[in-house]
Design a protein around this motif. Structure first.
Motif, PDB file in Angstrom:
ATOM      1  N   PHE A  70      -3.757  -9.888 -19.316  1.00 24.81           N
ATOM      2  CA  PHE A  70      -2.545  -9.309 -18.190  1.00 24.81           C
ATOM      3  C   PHE A  70      -2.867  -8.230 -17.386  1.00 24.81           C
ATOM      4  N   MET A  71      -3.569  -7.043 -18.690  1.00 29.35           N
ATOM      5  CA  MET A  71      -4.858  -6.015 -17.636  1.00 29.35           C
ATOM      6  C   MET A  71      -5.019  -6.299 -16.532  1.00 29.35           C
ATOM      7  N   THR A  72      -5.881  -7.809 -17.050  1.00 29.74           N
ATOM      8  CA  THR A  72      -6.816  -8.724 -16.077  1.00 29.74           C
ATOM      9  C   THR A  72      -6.243  -8.663 -15.016  1.00 29.74           C
ATOM     10  N   ALA A  73      -4.922  -9.125 -15.104  1.00 25.56           N
ATOM     11  CA  ALA A  73      -4.104  -9.640 -14.125  1.00 25.56           C
ATOM     12  C   ALA A  73      -3.461  -8.422 -12.940  1.00 25.56           C
ATOM     13  N   LEU A  74      -3.296  -8.030 -13.290  1.00 23.19           N
ATOM     14  CA  LEU A  74      -1.991  -6.817 -12.690  1.00 23.19           C
ATOM     15  C   LEU A  74      -3.538  -6.111 -12.003  1.00 23.19           C
TER      16      LEU A  74
ATOM     17  N   LEU B 129     -12.861   0.997  -7.754  1.00 24.45           N
ATOM     18  CA  LEU B 129     -13.586   0.992  -9.218  1.00 24.45           C
ATOM     19  C   LEU B 129     -12.704   0.801 -10.523  1.00 24.45           C
ATOM     20  N   TRP B 130     -11.606   1.525 -10.797  1.00 23.47           N
ATOM     21  CA  TRP B 130     -10.659   0.955 -11.983  1.00 23.47           C
ATOM     22  C   TRP B 130     -10.256   0.255 -11.769  1.00 23.47           C
ATOM     23  N   MET B 131     -10.085  -0.697 -10.741  1.00 25.26           N
ATOM     24  CA  MET B 131      -9.673  -1.871 -11.141  1.00 25.26           C
ATOM     25  C   MET B 131     -10.418  -3.431 -11.440  1.00 25.26           C
ATOM     26  N   LEU B 132     -12.238  -2.659 -10.871  1.00 27.40           N
ATOM     27  CA  LEU B 132     -12.899  -3.985 -11.457  1.00 27.40           C
ATOM     28  C   LEU B 132     -13.044  -3.532 -13.399  1.00 27.40           C
ATOM     29  N   MET B 133     -13.471  -2.193 -13.259  1.00 30.34           N
ATOM     30  CA  MET B 133     -13.053  -1.961 -14.294  1.00 30.34           C
ATOM     31  C   MET B 133     -12.011  -2.061 -15.826  1.00 30.34           C
ATOM     32  N   GLY B 134     -11.073  -2.640 -15.156  1.00 32.08           N
ATOM     33  CA  GLY B 134      -9.647  -3.414 -15.641  1.00 32.08           C
ATOM     34  C   GLY B 134      -9.668  -4.869 -16.062  1.00 32.08           C
ATOM     35  N   VAL B 135     -10.626  -5.512 -14.821  1.00 36.66           N
ATOM     36  CA  VAL B 135     -10.726  -7.337 -15.432  1.00 36.66           C
ATOM     37  C   VAL B 135     -11.714  -6.963 -16.241  1.00 36.66           C
ATOM     38  N   ALA B 136     -12.642  -6.006 -15.848  1.00 41.09           N
ATOM     39  CA  ALA B 136     -13.687  -6.658 -17.070  1.00 41.09           C
ATOM     40  C   ALA B 136     -13.324  -6.529 -17.990  1.00 41.09           C
ATOM     41  N   GLY B 137     -12.593  -4.780 -18.297  1.00 39.13           N
ATOM     42  CA  GLY B 137     -12.020  -4.108 -19.828  1.00 39.13           C
ATOM     43  C   GLY B 137     -10.517  -5.521 -20.206  1.00 39.13           C
ATOM     44  N   GLY B 138      -9.866  -6.214 -20.026  1.00 36.38           N
ATOM     45  CA  GLY B 138      -9.169  -7.076 -20.314  1.00 36.38           C
ATOM     46  C   GLY B 138      -9.533  -7.662 -20.705  1.00 36.38           C
TER      47      GLY B 138
ATOM     48  N   HIS C  41     -10.246   0.546 -34.205  1.00 34.50           N
ATOM     49  CA  HIS C  41     -12.059  -0.342 -33.471  1.00 34.50           C
ATOM     50  C   HIS C  41     -11.829   0.931 -32.512  1.00 34.50           C
ATOM     51  N   TRP C  42     -13.938   1.218 -31.566  1.00 28.15           N
ATOM     52  CA  TRP C  42     -12.989   2.907 -30.882  1.00 28.15           C
ATOM     53  C   TRP C  42     -13.249   2.043 -29.391  1.00 28.15           C
ATOM     54  N   ALA C  43     -13.686   0.977 -29.435  1.00 26.07           N
ATOM     55  CA  ALA C  43     -12.541  -0.231 -27.828  1.00 26.07           C
ATOM     56  C   ALA C  43     -10.915   0.034 -27.828  1.00 26.07           C
ATOM     57  N   MET C  44     -10.460   0.354 -29.235  1.00 25.85           N
ATOM     58  CA  MET C  44      -9.206   0.808 -29.011  1.00 25.85           C
ATOM     59  C   MET C  44      -9.232   2.022 -28.036  1.00 25.85           C
ATOM     60  N   TRP C  45      -9.284   2.667 -28.162  1.00 26.99           N
ATOM     61  CA  TRP C  45      -9.283   3.974 -26.987  1.00 26.99           C
ATOM     62  C   TRP C  45      -9.056   3.680 -25.297  1.00 26.99           C
ATOM     63  N   LEU C  46     -10.139   2.673 -24.655  1.00 24.59           N
ATOM     64  CA  LEU C  46     -10.260   2.002 -23.829  1.00 24.59           C
ATOM     65  C   LEU C  46      -9.478   2.464 -22.997  1.00 24.59           C
ATOM     66  N   PRO C  47      -8.462   1.217 -23.254  1.00 24.57           N
ATOM     67  CA  PRO C  47      -7.161   1.106 -22.276  1.00 24.57           C
ATOM     68  C   PRO C  47      -5.807   2.223 -22.473  1.00 24.57           C
ATOM     69  N   VAL C  48      -6.218   2.727 -23.572  1.00 23.10           N
ATOM     70  CA  VAL C  48      -5.015   4.076 -23.857  1.00 23.10           C
ATOM     71  C   VAL C  48      -5.625   5.050 -23.295  1.00 23.10           C
ATOM     72  N   ILE C  49      -6.704   4.998 -22.666  1.00 28.82           N
ATOM     73  CA  ILE C  49      -7.519   6.262 -21.387  1.00 28.82           C
ATOM     74  C   ILE C  49      -7.319   5.511 -20.241  1.00 28.82           C
ATOM     75  N   GLU C  50      -7.560   4.170 -19.990  1.00 31.11           N
ATOM     76  CA  GLU C  50      -7.867   4.019 -18.794  1.00 31.11           C
ATOM     77  C   GLU C  50      -6.203   3.514 -18.629  1.00 31.11           C
TER      78      GLU C  50
ATOM     79  N   THR D 167      -0.420   1.301 -26.036  1.00 31.77           N
ATOM     80  CA  THR D 167      -1.043   2.779 -26.695  1.00 31.77           C
ATOM     81  C   THR D 167       0.203   2.748 -28.266  1.00 31.77           C
ATOM     82  N   LEU D 168       1.541   2.426 -28.351  1.00 30.13           N
ATOM     83  CA  LEU D 168       1.880   1.536 -29.369  1.00 30.13           C
ATOM     84  C   LEU D 168       1.330   0.999 -30.545  1.00 30.13           C
ATOM     85  N   PHE D 169       0.370   0.250 -29.984  1.00 30.83           N
ATOM     86  CA  PHE D 169       0.190  -1.170 -30.673  1.00 30.83           C
ATOM     87  C   PHE D 169      -0.749  -0.397 -31.254  1.00 30.83           C
ATOM     88  N   HIS D 170      -1.997   0.341 -30.440  1.00 26.62           N
ATOM     89  CA  HIS D 170      -2.873   0.446 -30.668  1.00 26.62           C
ATOM     90  C   HIS D 170      -2.753   1.287 -31.840  1.00 26.62           C
ATOM     91  N   SER D 171      -2.179   2.503 -31.540  1.00 32.20           N
ATOM     92  CA  SER D 171      -2.024   3.434 -32.511  1.00 32.20           C
ATOM     93  C   SER D 171      -1.296   3.157 -33.822  1.00 32.20           C
TER      94      SER D 171
END
Length: 130
Positions: free
Chosen positions: A115-119, A71-80, A37-46, A27-31
Motif C-alpha cells: 500500500f505504501m508502494t502504491a501510494l 525523491l521521497w516518493m521514489l524511496m517510498g516505492v522502493a521501501g514498500g 528489526h532495524w528496518a521497522m524504523w524506516l517507515p515510522v520515520i519516512e 507505528t502501532l504495528f511496529h511498536s
C-alpha cells in the motif's frame, strides 16, 4: 477555496493525508513488535516526512519541494517493495511457514507495505501528470 484546484494538487493532498494515517497504523504495528528489526524504523520515520512534504506541496508549489517530494516518493516505492519482502519472509518464519494459511492472517501484513508502494506511485503520477 477548492474551486480551480487541478486534480494533481488534490491527489498530492490526498496522498499526504493517507501517508499520515498510514504512519499511525505502521507505528502501532511496529511498536507492538518492539521494533525487533532495524528496518521497522524506516517507515515510522519516512511516512510522517512523506505526509508533511505532500501536504505542504499541495499548498506551496516550489520547485525544490517538488524534487524533495519526488525523491521521497521514489524511496517510498522502493521501501514498500522491501517491506513486502521482509513481511513475506516474516510469514515464512512463523511455525508452519507458508504452508499454514493462518500465518498470513496473524503474521506481518504482506499487503500493507505494498500500500505504501502504491501510494508513493500515486504521488509520483500526480507530481508528473501535468
Amino acid at each position: 477555496m477548492w474551486h480551480g484546484w487541478p486534480i494533481e494538487r488534490v491527489l498530492i493532498l490526498f496522498a499526504g493525508i493517507a501517508f499520515a494515517l498510514l504512519a499511525v497504523q505502521v507505528t502501532l504495528f511496529h511498536s507492538r513488535q518492539n521494533f525487533r528489526h532495524w528496518a521497522m524504523w524506516l517507515p515510522v520515520i519516512e511516512l510522517p516526512l512523506f505526509a508533511v512534504t505532500a501536504i505542504v506541496l499541495s499548498f506551496y508549489n516550489a520547485g525544490w519541494l517538488r524534487w524533495v517530494f519526488a525523491l521521497w516518493m521514489l524511496m517510498g516505492v522502493a521501501g514498500g517493495v522491501y517491506g513486502a519482502y521482509l513481511h513475506t519472509v516474516g510469514v515464512g518464519q512463523r511455525v508452519g511457514g507458508y504452508g499454514q494459511s493462518q500465518n498470513f492472517l496473524v503474521g506481518p501484513p504482506v499487503i500493507l507495505p505494498l500500500f505504501m508502494t502504491a501510494l508513493s506511485a500515486l504521488g509520483l503520477i500526480a507530481l508528473f501528470w501535468g
